[in-house]
Design a protein around this motif. Sequence first.
Motif, short mmCIF file in Angstrom:
data_model
loop_
_atom_site.label_atom_id
_atom_site.label_comp_id
_atom_site.label_asym_id
_atom_site.label_seq_id
_atom_site.Cartn_x
_atom_site.Cartn_y
_atom_site.Cartn_z
N MET A 1 48.56 58.23 38.68
CA MET A 1 48.36 57.04 39.52
C MET A 1 46.89 56.93 39.89
SD MET A 1 50.36 55.96 42.99
CE MET A 1 50.11 54.36 43.73
N ARG A 2 46.37 55.71 39.89
CA ARG A 2 44.94 55.52 40.14
C ARG A 2 44.69 55.04 41.56
NH1 ARG A 2 42.38 51.60 36.48
NH2 ARG A 2 40.53 52.66 37.18
N TYR A 3 43.63 55.54 42.15
CA TYR A 3 43.22 55.13 43.47
C TYR A 3 41.76 54.70 43.39
CZ TYR A 3 47.32 57.87 44.77
OH TYR A 3 48.58 58.37 44.87
N ILE A 4 41.53 53.42 43.41
CA ILE A 4 40.15 52.94 43.27
C ILE A 4 39.68 52.49 44.65
CG2 ILE A 4 38.64 51.32 42.10
CD1 ILE A 4 40.45 51.34 39.80
N ILE A 5 38.86 53.30 45.26
CA ILE A 5 38.45 53.04 46.64
C ILE A 5 36.94 53.22 46.79
CG2 ILE A 5 38.81 53.66 49.05
CD1 ILE A 5 41.48 54.87 48.25
N LEU A 6 36.23 52.15 46.91
CA LEU A 6 34.82 52.17 47.27
C LEU A 6 33.94 53.07 46.43
CD1 LEU A 6 35.01 51.88 51.13
CD2 LEU A 6 34.46 50.13 49.46
N PHE A 7 34.04 52.95 45.15
CA PHE A 7 33.11 53.65 44.27
C PHE A 7 32.41 52.61 43.41
CE2 PHE A 7 35.53 57.07 45.74
CZ PHE A 7 34.67 58.14 45.73
N PHE A 8 31.10 52.68 43.38
CA PHE A 8 30.29 51.64 42.80
C PHE A 8 29.50 52.10 41.59
CE2 PHE A 8 31.20 50.10 46.90
CZ PHE A 8 31.09 48.72 46.86
N ILE A 9 29.27 51.16 40.72
CA ILE A 9 28.32 51.35 39.64
C ILE A 9 27.01 50.71 40.09
CG2 ILE A 9 27.93 51.06 37.18
CD1 ILE A 9 30.61 52.34 37.93
N LEU A 10 25.91 51.37 39.84
CA LEU A 10 24.61 50.84 40.25
C LEU A 10 23.80 50.44 39.05
CD1 LEU A 10 22.57 50.38 42.56
CD2 LEU A 10 21.74 52.69 42.15
N PHE A 11 23.28 49.23 39.07
CA PHE A 11 22.43 48.72 37.99
C PHE A 11 21.16 48.20 38.64
CE2 PHE A 11 21.75 46.76 33.88
CZ PHE A 11 20.96 45.68 34.16
N SER A 12 20.01 48.57 38.15
CA SER A 12 18.74 48.17 38.76
C SER A 12 17.94 47.31 37.80
CB SER A 12 17.91 49.41 39.11
OG SER A 12 18.65 50.29 39.88
N LEU B 1 38.69 57.36 42.05
CA LEU B 1 39.12 58.39 42.99
C LEU B 1 40.57 58.76 42.74
CD1 LEU B 1 38.42 60.09 45.50
CD2 LEU B 1 39.26 58.19 46.88
N GLY B 2 40.81 60.04 42.45
CA GLY B 2 42.17 60.55 42.34
C GLY B 2 42.61 61.16 43.66
N LYS B 3 43.64 61.97 43.61
CA LYS B 3 44.16 62.55 44.85
C LYS B 3 43.18 63.54 45.49
CE LYS B 3 49.03 61.99 43.68
NZ LYS B 3 50.34 62.67 43.44
N LYS B 4 42.39 64.22 44.65
CA LYS B 4 41.49 65.24 45.19
C LYS B 4 40.03 65.04 44.81
CE LYS B 4 45.01 68.86 45.37
NZ LYS B 4 45.38 70.24 44.92
N ASN C 1 38.02 59.85 36.38
CA ASN C 1 37.75 59.26 35.07
C ASN C 1 36.53 58.36 35.11
OD1 ASN C 1 38.46 56.55 35.80
ND2 ASN C 1 40.60 57.15 35.76
N SER C 2 36.20 57.78 33.97
CA SER C 2 35.00 56.93 33.87
C SER C 2 35.37 55.55 33.33
CB SER C 2 33.98 57.59 32.94
OG SER C 2 34.57 57.85 31.67
N TYR C 3 36.36 54.93 33.94
CA TYR C 3 36.86 53.64 33.46
C TYR C 3 35.92 52.47 33.77
CZ TYR C 3 41.48 55.66 32.48
OH TYR C 3 42.52 56.39 31.97
N ASP C 4 35.02 52.64 34.73
CA ASP C 4 34.14 51.54 35.16
C ASP C 4 32.77 51.71 34.53
OD1 ASP C 4 35.87 50.46 37.72
OD2 ASP C 4 35.98 52.64 37.47
N ASN C 5 32.15 50.60 34.12
CA ASN C 5 30.85 50.70 33.48
C ASN C 5 30.17 49.35 33.39
OD1 ASN C 5 28.69 51.97 31.92
ND2 ASN C 5 30.23 53.50 31.34
N PHE C 6 28.94 49.37 32.90
CA PHE C 6 28.15 48.19 32.58
C PHE C 6 27.81 48.21 31.10
CE2 PHE C 6 27.36 48.12 37.08
CZ PHE C 6 27.04 46.81 37.39
N PHE C 7 27.83 47.05 30.45
CA PHE C 7 27.33 46.90 29.09
C PHE C 7 26.18 45.90 29.11
CE2 PHE C 7 31.62 48.44 28.43
CZ PHE C 7 31.50 49.29 27.33
#
Length: 252
Positions: free
Chosen positions: A1-12, A214-217, A221-227
């Motif tokens: 199960m996935r928990y996506i909570i406030l994790f960001f990708i940064l692009f400058s 974010l998982g339980k602990k 994974n790396s499902y989020d990204n920029f192309f």
Amino acid sequence: MRYIILFFILFSSLFPENTVLIASFNTLRLGKNKKDYYQVSKVLSKFDLVGLQEVMNENGLKILKGNLEKITGKKWEYHISEKPAGSGEYKEYFAYIWQKEKVSLKEPAGYYQEEKPSDFEREPYGVWFKAGEFDFVYVLAHSVYGKKERERILEASRYILVYNFFRKMVPLEKDVIIAGDFNLPANNRGFRKLTVHPEQIEYVLNPDEDLTTLGKKSLVNSYDNFFISRKHTKEFTGRYGVYNYIKIIMKR
């Protein structure tokens, strides 16, 4: 199960005057799920432009905007897609929120027009922005999760169509950025058609090191990204990272 909570990708993106920070964030049903909007806004305030997935209604954006203006003392604006994307009972909007001193909206580019109705579970959505002298189309994606990886790989193979679609839609604008939750690591074979493109399209985060969900602990994974196109988007400084409540990881 996935928990996506406030994790960001940064692009400058670097301009002669300053630097603009662009982020992507899966909001986990913004406007519907219970959230601490003030704490969410404190994190968003560290960026200049954030693309948001899993937006359920406009109300959550209004609350974010109000909190961001209180926290920063600056004016913020948002844009939400004209209609939700998805199939069946579950549908969601794409949205963007940005600091008005740093970024301005030129024109919504709208949804990717599918060659086939089944190309994507949720068609990617783009908006044409301007920051300083930098004009770019920022396209948001939230790929199908699917019980079978094959479904996700098939969608990944179609992002080359998305890139080409938005490049042709705004022919004078060569900077097309695709970001979001792809439900696959960016080095998956499904993205090969995109990453062998002659315009040198590359993913920004390292899928082996930059975990974004974010998982339980821990991050799992790396499902989020920029192309981005290295050939055209030369404003990219090469600085990127994942923003964590507890720890910020920045690559230089």
